[in-house]
Design an enzyme around this catalytic site. Sequence first.
Site, PDB file in Angstrom:
ATOM      1  N   ARG A  47      -3.857   6.518  -8.490  1.00 26.13           N
ATOM      2  CA  ARG A  47      -2.738   5.485  -8.106  1.00 26.13           C
ATOM      3  C   ARG A  47      -1.928   5.271  -9.449  1.00 26.13           C
ATOM      4  O   ARG A  47      -0.568   5.075  -9.188  1.00 26.13           O
ATOM      5  CB  ARG A  47      -3.463   4.197  -7.710  1.00 26.13           C
ATOM      6  CG  ARG A  47      -2.484   3.061  -7.353  1.00 26.13           C
ATOM      7  CD  ARG A  47      -3.263   2.255  -6.364  1.00 26.13           C
ATOM      8  NE  ARG A  47      -2.024   1.495  -5.544  1.00 26.13           N
ATOM      9  CZ  ARG A  47      -1.486   0.267  -5.550  1.00 26.13           C
ATOM     10  NH1 ARG A  47      -2.124  -0.704  -6.711  1.00 26.13           N
ATOM     11  NH2 ARG A  47      -0.718  -0.269  -4.894  1.00 26.13           N
ATOM     12  N   HIS A  51       2.228   5.793  -9.446  1.00 21.70           N
ATOM     13  CA  HIS A  51       2.932   4.722  -9.622  1.00 21.70           C
ATOM     14  C   HIS A  51       3.975   5.127 -10.836  1.00 21.70           C
ATOM     15  O   HIS A  51       4.861   4.551 -11.110  1.00 21.70           O
ATOM     16  CB  HIS A  51       2.419   3.235  -9.749  1.00 21.70           C
ATOM     17  CG  HIS A  51       1.983   2.678  -8.464  1.00 21.70           C
ATOM     18  ND1 HIS A  51       1.824   1.498  -8.297  1.00 21.70           N
ATOM     19  CD2 HIS A  51       1.828   3.505  -7.036  1.00 21.70           C
ATOM     20  CE1 HIS A  51       1.445   1.235  -6.930  1.00 21.70           C
ATOM     21  NE2 HIS A  51       1.471   2.292  -6.385  1.00 21.70           N
ATOM     22  N   HIS A 174      -4.993   8.244   0.220  1.00 20.37           N
ATOM     23  CA  HIS A 174      -5.534   7.157   0.853  1.00 20.37           C
ATOM     24  C   HIS A 174      -6.840   7.406   1.532  1.00 20.37           C
ATOM     25  O   HIS A 174      -7.757   6.664   1.634  1.00 20.37           O
ATOM     26  CB  HIS A 174      -4.886   6.494   1.786  1.00 20.37           C
ATOM     27  CG  HIS A 174      -3.643   5.387   1.291  1.00 20.37           C
ATOM     28  ND1 HIS A 174      -2.938   4.834   2.063  1.00 20.37           N
ATOM     29  CD2 HIS A 174      -3.363   4.954  -0.106  1.00 20.37           C
ATOM     30  CE1 HIS A 174      -2.143   4.313   0.978  1.00 20.37           C
ATOM     31  NE2 HIS A 174      -2.393   4.590  -0.250  1.00 20.37           N
ATOM     32  N   TRP A 190     -10.313   3.061   3.155  1.00 16.34           N
ATOM     33  CA  TRP A 190      -9.733   3.685   4.236  1.00 16.34           C
ATOM     34  C   TRP A 190     -10.890   4.306   4.921  1.00 16.34           C
ATOM     35  O   TRP A 190     -10.586   4.929   6.281  1.00 16.34           O
ATOM     36  CB  TRP A 190      -8.478   4.737   3.758  1.00 16.34           C
ATOM     37  CG  TRP A 190      -7.268   3.866   3.243  1.00 16.34           C
ATOM     38  CD1 TRP A 190      -6.332   3.358   4.295  1.00 16.34           C
ATOM     39  CD2 TRP A 190      -7.040   3.349   2.299  1.00 16.34           C
ATOM     40  NE1 TRP A 190      -5.261   3.016   3.648  1.00 16.34           N
ATOM     41  CE2 TRP A 190      -5.606   2.813   2.361  1.00 16.34           C
ATOM     42  CE3 TRP A 190      -7.430   3.377   0.944  1.00 16.34           C
ATOM     43  CZ2 TRP A 190      -5.075   2.075   1.296  1.00 16.34           C
ATOM     44  CZ3 TRP A 190      -6.974   3.042  -0.280  1.00 16.34           C
ATOM     45  CH2 TRP A 190      -5.659   2.093  -0.174  1.00 16.34           C
TER      46      TRP A 190
HETATM   47 ZN1  ZEM Z   1      -1.298   3.818  -2.078  1.00 10.26          ZN
HETATM   48  N1  ZEM Z   1      -1.849   2.066  -1.929  1.00 10.26           N
HETATM   49  N2  ZEM Z   1       0.390   3.691  -1.151  1.00 10.26           N
HETATM   50  N3  ZEM Z   1      -0.822   5.817  -2.339  1.00 10.26           N
HETATM   51  N4  ZEM Z   1      -3.081   4.126  -3.315  1.00 10.26           N
HETATM   52  C1  ZEM Z   1      -3.100   1.211  -2.410  1.00 10.26           C
HETATM   53  C2  ZEM Z   1      -4.093   2.047  -2.873  1.00 10.26           C
HETATM   54  C3  ZEM Z   1      -4.114   3.388  -3.412  1.00 10.26           C
HETATM   55  C4  ZEM Z   1       0.679   2.268  -0.605  1.00 10.26           C
HETATM   56  C5  ZEM Z   1       0.168   1.052  -0.855  1.00 10.26           C
HETATM   57  O1  ZEM Z   1       0.781  -0.277  -0.644  1.00 10.26           O
HETATM   58  C6  ZEM Z   1      -1.103   0.929  -1.240  1.00 10.26           C
HETATM   59  C7  ZEM Z   1       0.424   6.279  -1.896  1.00 10.26           C
HETATM   60  C8  ZEM Z   1       1.087   5.756  -0.951  1.00 10.26           C
HETATM   61  C9  ZEM Z   1       1.025   4.216  -0.670  1.00 10.26           C
HETATM   62  C10 ZEM Z   1      -3.480   5.380  -3.791  1.00 10.26           C
HETATM   63  C11 ZEM Z   1      -2.463   6.518  -3.911  1.00 10.26           C
HETATM   64  C12 ZEM Z   1      -1.454   6.603  -3.176  1.00 10.26           C
HETATM   65  C13 ZEM Z   1      -2.931  -0.220  -2.126  1.00 10.26           C
HETATM   66  C14 ZEM Z   1      -4.147  -1.031  -2.438  1.00 10.26           C
HETATM   67  C15 ZEM Z   1      -1.846  -0.440  -1.759  1.00 10.26           C
HETATM   68  C16 ZEM Z   1      -1.533  -2.004  -0.954  1.00 10.26           C
HETATM   69  C17 ZEM Z   1      -3.790  -1.460  -3.978  1.00 10.26           C
HETATM   70  C18 ZEM Z   1      -5.091  -2.266  -4.272  1.00 10.26           C
HETATM   71  O2  ZEM Z   1      -5.060  -3.608  -3.875  1.00 10.26           O
HETATM   72  O3  ZEM Z   1      -5.879  -2.209  -5.432  1.00 10.26           O
HETATM   73  C19 ZEM Z   1       1.858   2.521   0.187  1.00 10.26           C
HETATM   74  C20 ZEM Z   1       2.740   1.361   1.140  1.00 10.26           C
HETATM   75  C21 ZEM Z   1       2.058   3.811   0.422  1.00 10.26           C
HETATM   76  C22 ZEM Z   1       3.389   4.396   0.946  1.00 10.26           C
HETATM   77  C23 ZEM Z   1       3.677   4.358   1.993  1.00 10.26           C
HETATM   78  C24 ZEM Z   1       0.244   7.679  -2.437  1.00 10.26           C
HETATM   79  C25 ZEM Z   1       1.744   8.567  -2.236  1.00 10.26           C
HETATM   80  C26 ZEM Z   1      -0.449   7.909  -3.273  1.00 10.26           C
HETATM   81  C27 ZEM Z   1      -0.943   9.066  -4.002  1.00 10.26           C
HETATM   82  C28 ZEM Z   1      -0.526  10.202  -3.896  1.00 10.26           C
HETATM   83  C29 ZEM Z   1      -4.818   5.382  -4.244  1.00 10.26           C
HETATM   84  C30 ZEM Z   1      -5.536   6.463  -4.777  1.00 10.26           C
HETATM   85  C31 ZEM Z   1      -5.197   4.093  -4.075  1.00 10.26           C
HETATM   86  C32 ZEM Z   1      -6.447   3.232  -4.375  1.00 10.26           C
HETATM   87  C33 ZEM Z   1      -6.412   2.817  -5.510  1.00 10.26           C
HETATM   88  C34 ZEM Z   1      -7.923   2.187  -5.928  1.00 10.26           C
HETATM   89  O4  ZEM Z   1      -7.919   1.427  -6.983  1.00 10.26           O
HETATM   90  O5  ZEM Z   1      -8.886   2.271  -5.479  1.00 10.26           O
END
Ligand code: ZEM
Length: 290
Positions: A47, A51, A174, A190
């Site tokens: 993540r 970002h 995800h 997920w």
């Molecule tokens: Zn995420 N992501 N993401 N994402 N994401 C979360 C967690 C993680 C969106 C999003 O709002 C959120 C991509 C695309 C998009 C990861 C990787 C990638 C979370 C939860 C949210 C709300 C955060 C939390 O509360 O800790 C949205 C709206 C997306 C696109 C529409 C893409 C592209 C990613 C990588 C290539 C990962 C690995 C996580 C889990 C993080 C963790 O701490 O476990």
Amino acid sequence: YLNGESTPAGPFVPTKEDYQKVYDAIAHRLANETDYDDGSYGPVLVRLAWHASGTYDKVTGTGGSNGATMRFAPESDHGANAGLKHARDFLEPIKAQFPWITYSDLWTLAGAAAIQELGGPVIPWRPGRQDKDVAACTPDGRLPDASKNQDHIRTIFGRMGFDDREMVALSGAHALGRAHTDRSGYEGPWDFSPTVFTNDYFKLLVDEKWNQRKWNGPAQFTDKTTSTLMMLPTDIALIKDKVFRKHVDRYAKDQDAFFKEFSDVYVKLLELGVPFESKPEDRIVFKASE
Ligand code: ZEM
């Protein structure tokens, strides 16, 4: 050297072997620091890399992984980046051990290493990012908002330069990790193996029935069978939209296709906005641990 000093040693130029050492140190730390979340810092490292890179704007050429400006407020305080301090702090001992690497190379290398160490595809990676100062912080609002729909996904990822197929492939990340109420407000993983990279995210999107969760938090979805899993509104948008859905179905059926296409698009993500002097064929293929 007039006074008989030896020739100065010039700047340290790291080799591929030096970068493999950084990879190994990250892999080692991932294996040892298991007292976190579901047992791994891997997901939050993915993540962080996302970002750091996903702020890219292809029109102005601003943002992207070249800069690591999330080290500084205001970017570190953007709502979307809540919780990523865990990932940045996890990497501090690595930075101390290899002070020659830039933060922007380190964060992206860690994002590649995490995918490989959690059982995902090989992520070829190359160095060349330079850290920038606070003035290069990107404006808030460049990262996606999970409460929105497919139009928003296309606007946000289109600005980075991705097409529909790439947007779906990237979303497969995800498979890893979870949402935290004290970070995004959402809650839960997920899938059932949040520390293993699989195509389960797509399988579950297709095979499960997803109901609106009844709770006081933000609108999210939960699986009918166990009520323990979670999908964000933007995740559900991938099965509502016909074009996105085509790729979701394909990745649900074909893990190899997902791994291949994810690797390609994640490599592209981690390189957004970087003025490399090296060529794509110079990318390093890291050897995973074990
Ligand atoms: Zn995420 N992501 N993401 N994402 N994401 C979360 C967690 C993680 C969106 C999003 O709002 C959120 C991509 C695309 C998009 C990861 C990787 C990638 C979370 C939860 C949210 C709300 C955060 C939390 O509360 O800790 C949205 C709206 C997306 C696109 C529409 C893409 C592209 C990613 C990588 C290539 C990962 C690995 C996580 C889990 C993080 C963790 O701490 O476990």
